[in-house]
Design a protein around this motif. Structure first.
Motif, PDB file in Angstrom:
ATOM      1  N   ARG A  99      73.084  96.170  30.043  1.00  0.00           N
ATOM      2  CA  ARG A  99      73.836  96.043  28.788  1.00  0.00           C
ATOM      3  C   ARG A  99      73.245  94.919  27.922  1.00  0.00           C
ATOM      4  N   VAL A 100      73.018  93.759  28.558  1.00  0.00           N
ATOM      5  CA  VAL A 100      72.510  92.611  27.802  1.00  0.00           C
ATOM      6  C   VAL A 100      71.065  92.843  27.357  1.00  0.00           C
ATOM      7  N   ILE A 101      70.265  93.417  28.244  1.00  0.00           N
ATOM      8  CA  ILE A 101      68.857  93.642  27.896  1.00  0.00           C
ATOM      9  C   ILE A 101      68.746  94.623  26.720  1.00  0.00           C
ATOM     10  N   MET A 106      70.157  86.949  35.831  1.00  0.00           N
ATOM     11  CA  MET A 106      69.664  86.095  34.750  1.00  0.00           C
ATOM     12  C   MET A 106      68.145  86.101  34.674  1.00  0.00           C
ATOM     13  N   SER A 107      67.449  86.262  35.814  1.00  0.00           N
ATOM     14  CA  SER A 107      65.998  86.174  35.679  1.00  0.00           C
ATOM     15  C   SER A 107      65.462  87.417  34.962  1.00  0.00           C
ATOM     16  N   ALA A 162      64.227  88.373  27.357  1.00  0.00           N
ATOM     17  CA  ALA A 162      64.272  87.487  26.190  1.00  0.00           C
ATOM     18  C   ALA A 162      62.860  87.057  25.813  1.00  0.00           C
ATOM     19  N   ALA A 163      62.035  86.769  26.832  1.00  0.00           N
ATOM     20  CA  ALA A 163      60.659  86.357  26.566  1.00  0.00           C
ATOM     21  C   ALA A 163      59.890  87.499  25.909  1.00  0.00           C
ATOM     22  N   ALA A 213      72.151  73.421  33.084  1.00  0.00           N
ATOM     23  CA  ALA A 213      70.861  72.719  33.001  1.00  0.00           C
ATOM     24  C   ALA A 213      69.763  73.414  33.808  1.00  0.00           C
ATOM     25  N   ALA A 214      70.083  73.827  35.026  1.00  0.00           N
ATOM     26  CA  ALA A 214      69.052  74.412  35.889  1.00  0.00           C
ATOM     27  C   ALA A 214      68.532  75.722  35.307  1.00  0.00           C
ATOM     28  N   THR A 215      69.443  76.564  34.798  1.00  0.00           N
ATOM     29  CA  THR A 215      69.004  77.845  34.234  1.00  0.00           C
ATOM     30  C   THR A 215      68.280  77.623  32.912  1.00  0.00           C
ATOM     31  N   ALA A 216      68.711  76.633  32.149  1.00  0.00           N
ATOM     32  CA  ALA A 216      68.023  76.330  30.892  1.00  0.00           C
ATOM     33  C   ALA A 216      66.569  75.941  31.180  1.00  0.00           C
TER      34      ALA A 216
END
Ligand code: DGT
Ligand code: CA
Ligand code: CA
Length: 580
Positions: free
Chosen positions: A456-458, A487-488, A494-495, A514-517
């Protein structure tokens, strides 16, 4: 001084005696003693040393002996015995604000309680409101009280802890003899939740600073009070530790009490390898005769430098590669608040915000920004009065009119468009095309299966107008977990599609964390920081939580969308539209 500690122990004795239905006179004697000790104008230790405890109104032989005992051994054996003889759940209930001994006994007997968990369940099941003298309101207060206690024992969101720490620090900083003062611990590292607040200061009168601290208005209960260290619980139920150290040790102590523990352990090992010793008092070297000499400790910079390192910013002291990066000279140049040129997530009163577009412009300018996005919700979000295509066009015209009157500042035309369950966007492409920036986000159907949610998000990111994916995991600290999503895979998409991902700066979100950012930026994806403010007066200042989360994620300003100028920003975002 130990006045508050002794008063609180006398009150506890009175409470337990009352639980047991003991003689009223005896109970009142302890309560009167507590009040009278609490209102003393000077340390009770001094009065005891003068042998004048008996002169305090309400303190007879019996209470005098108990004060002496407490000052000598730090406990009162009579109270210890009372505690031993009383069921734990009764003692626990006494710590809940709003529950007195009578209510505690009634609840204990009627509900056959074994633990506070039983009490919480009873309140949630509404089994309390039927009991004698108990109303729905009592039940609600009991639940609030339990939450207060849980919070006192648990972790507090940084959005609550940080402003509180600032208030305490500025109150102490007013003392003329306080020379340096700083937050330490997880608060200084800007963790998203705080176990307790740590504060470090220097002063030539440490005792005065501690005394002032334990008497601040925000203090509900004093846990410990020594010559250089104090520990209290505030009225919000948050623990605060204050330490006062010597100037010569300030940097070493700040380093030690900032942590993290894991970072400290690495530093100490490095010191040992260099035949030095690092602790909270300083960095020491042994002379040939075996005497220890302090070679650093006044500032943190000095400690790191003497160990052979550049300064490592507090936010990345987590032993997740910062020691190695420091050694190799590859520490990131972390983004700072002053690099931020605008806020990229904001609501007006056209949807569910409080303020008009003009007020947003005024607030943005006053904050020193060059731009601020207007990103109201889209039509399918009815509860937030989402905007239809027509309303959005009207809003864009209004923004154009306002921008004509502004100089050096711009409202950007945006929208926070709903990602529908099939991944399509809630507004048609011909209106999206007219916007400066399109934010996409999920606001419904959080419980989809992981694969479906990821797809859905992709799909949404593949829309050529989608610029920023907002609060990508949907988590709400302490109340809603992240939804199931890969998320990966989202970061890869996104990239590929040249879409940015948001760090939502609202302290209950901090999503990305922070870690995912850090992972996201390493994949070459730009990060956008937005406050998601609905009320500028209260929420614009959340920007710092976003920026500090970015710092914890090792990000430099080049990786952050809103450090760009308007021209750079729009050029880089519109690139995607031309390509796809
Ligand atoms: P928190 O309060 O749970 O959010 O996390 P911190 O990091 O503030 O932890 P806290 O308040 O227990 O202690 C403050 C700092 O003191 C911590 O970051 C590092 C230092 N520290 C505490 N205990 C130890 C220890 O056993 N060893 C070392 N090396 N440092 C410690
Ligand atoms: Ca702490
Ligand atoms: Ca602490």
């Amino acid at each position: 001084m130990k006045n508050k500690e002794i008063a609180s122990r006398f009150n506890e004795i009175a409470d337990i005696l009352e639980l047991r239905g003991e003689n009223r006179f005896r109970i009142n004697a302890y309560r009167r003693g507590a009040r009278s000790v609490e209102s003393l104008q000077r340390p009770i230790e001094e009065i005891a040393a003068e042998g004048a405890l008996g002169d305090i109104p309400g303190i007879g032989k019996d209470l005098e002996a108990k004060i002496d005992e407490y000052l000598e051994v730090g406990s009162i054996s009579f109270l210890e015995e009372l505690r031993d003889e009383t069921h734990q759940v009764l003692l626990d209930m006494l710590r809940i604000p709003g529950i007195g001994p009578k209510t505690a006994v009634l609840l204990y007997e009627e509900l056959k309680l074994e633990s506070l968990a039983d009490l919480k369940r009873a309140a949630l099941d509404h089994r309390i409101q039927g009991l004698p003298k108990m109303k729905a309101k009592t039940e609600e207060n009991i639940l609030k009280g339990i939450e207060f206690l849980e919070r006192a024992q648990g972790r507090t969101p940084i959005g609550e802890a940080y402003p509180l720490a600032e208030r305490i620090i500025s109150a102490l900083d007013e003392l003329p003899h306080v020379t340096k003062i700083s937050p330490a611990g997880s608060l200084r590292r800007f963790r998203e939740t705080i176990g307790d607040i740590d504060i470090l200061a220097t002063s030539r009168k440490p005792g005065d600073v501690i005394e002032h601290f334990t008497h601040l208005d925000v203090v509900e209960r004093v846990l410990a009070e020594g010559k250089t260290k104090g520990s209290v619980i505030t009225t919000e139920g948050i623990q605060v530790d204050l330490r006062v150290v010597a100037e010569a040790s300030y940097g070493a102590a700040l380093n030690y009490f900032t942590g993290s523990k894991e970072h400290n352990i690495r530093l100490r090992e490095i010191a040992i390898k260099k035949k030095m010793k690092l602790n909270e008092y300083g960095l020491f070297k042994k002379s040939r005769k075996g005497a220890e000499k302090r070679i650093a400790g006044k500032t943190e910079e000095e400690v790191y430098k003497t160990l052979g390192f550049p300064y490592i910013p507090p936010e990345i002291r987590e032993d997740t590669g910062e020691i190695e990066a420091a050694r190799e000279g590859t520490l990131p140049d972390l983004v700072e608040m002053k690099d931020i040129r605008g806020d990229l997530h904001f609501h007006s009163n056209w949807s569910d915000g409080t303020s008009s577009l003009t007020e947003l412009a005024v607030a943005g300018k006053a904050a020193g920004y060059r731009y601020l996005i207007v990103s109201d919700h889209s039509k399918s979000l009815h509860i937030a009065h989402g905007l239809s295509e027509d309303r959005l066009r009207e809003q864009m015209d209004e923004i154009d009119r306002i921008n004509k009157r502004l100089s050096g500042f711009k409202l950007l035309k945006g929208s926070e468009v709903d990602i529908l369950p099939d991944g399509s966007l809630d507004l048609s492409d011909d209106v999206l095309e007219q916007l400066d920036i399109v934010i996409v986000a999920i606001h419904s159907q959080f419980k989809m299966k992981r694969d479906a949610m990821t797809a859905r998000v992709i799909t949404a990111l593949q829309n050529p107008y989608a610029n920023i994916l907002a609060h990508p995991t949907g988590r709400l600290l302490g109340s809603r977990d992240a939804y199931e999503i890969d998320m990966s895979a989202v970061i890869d998409a996104a990239a590929e599609t040249d879409t940015a991902i948001e760090i939502n700066a609202h302290p209950m979100r901090l999503d990305l964390n922070a870690a995912t950012a850090r992972m996201t930026a390493e994949a070459g994806v730009m990060i956008s920081i937005g406050t998601d403010a609905h009320n500028p007066a209260l929420e614009m200042r959340y920007m710092r939580y976003g920026v500090y989360t970015a710092r914890r994620g090792w990000l430099s300003k080049e990786q952050i969308l809103n450090t760009k100028t308007v021209t750079q920003l729009l050029r880089s975002l519109h690139h995607k539209r031309k390509q796809m």
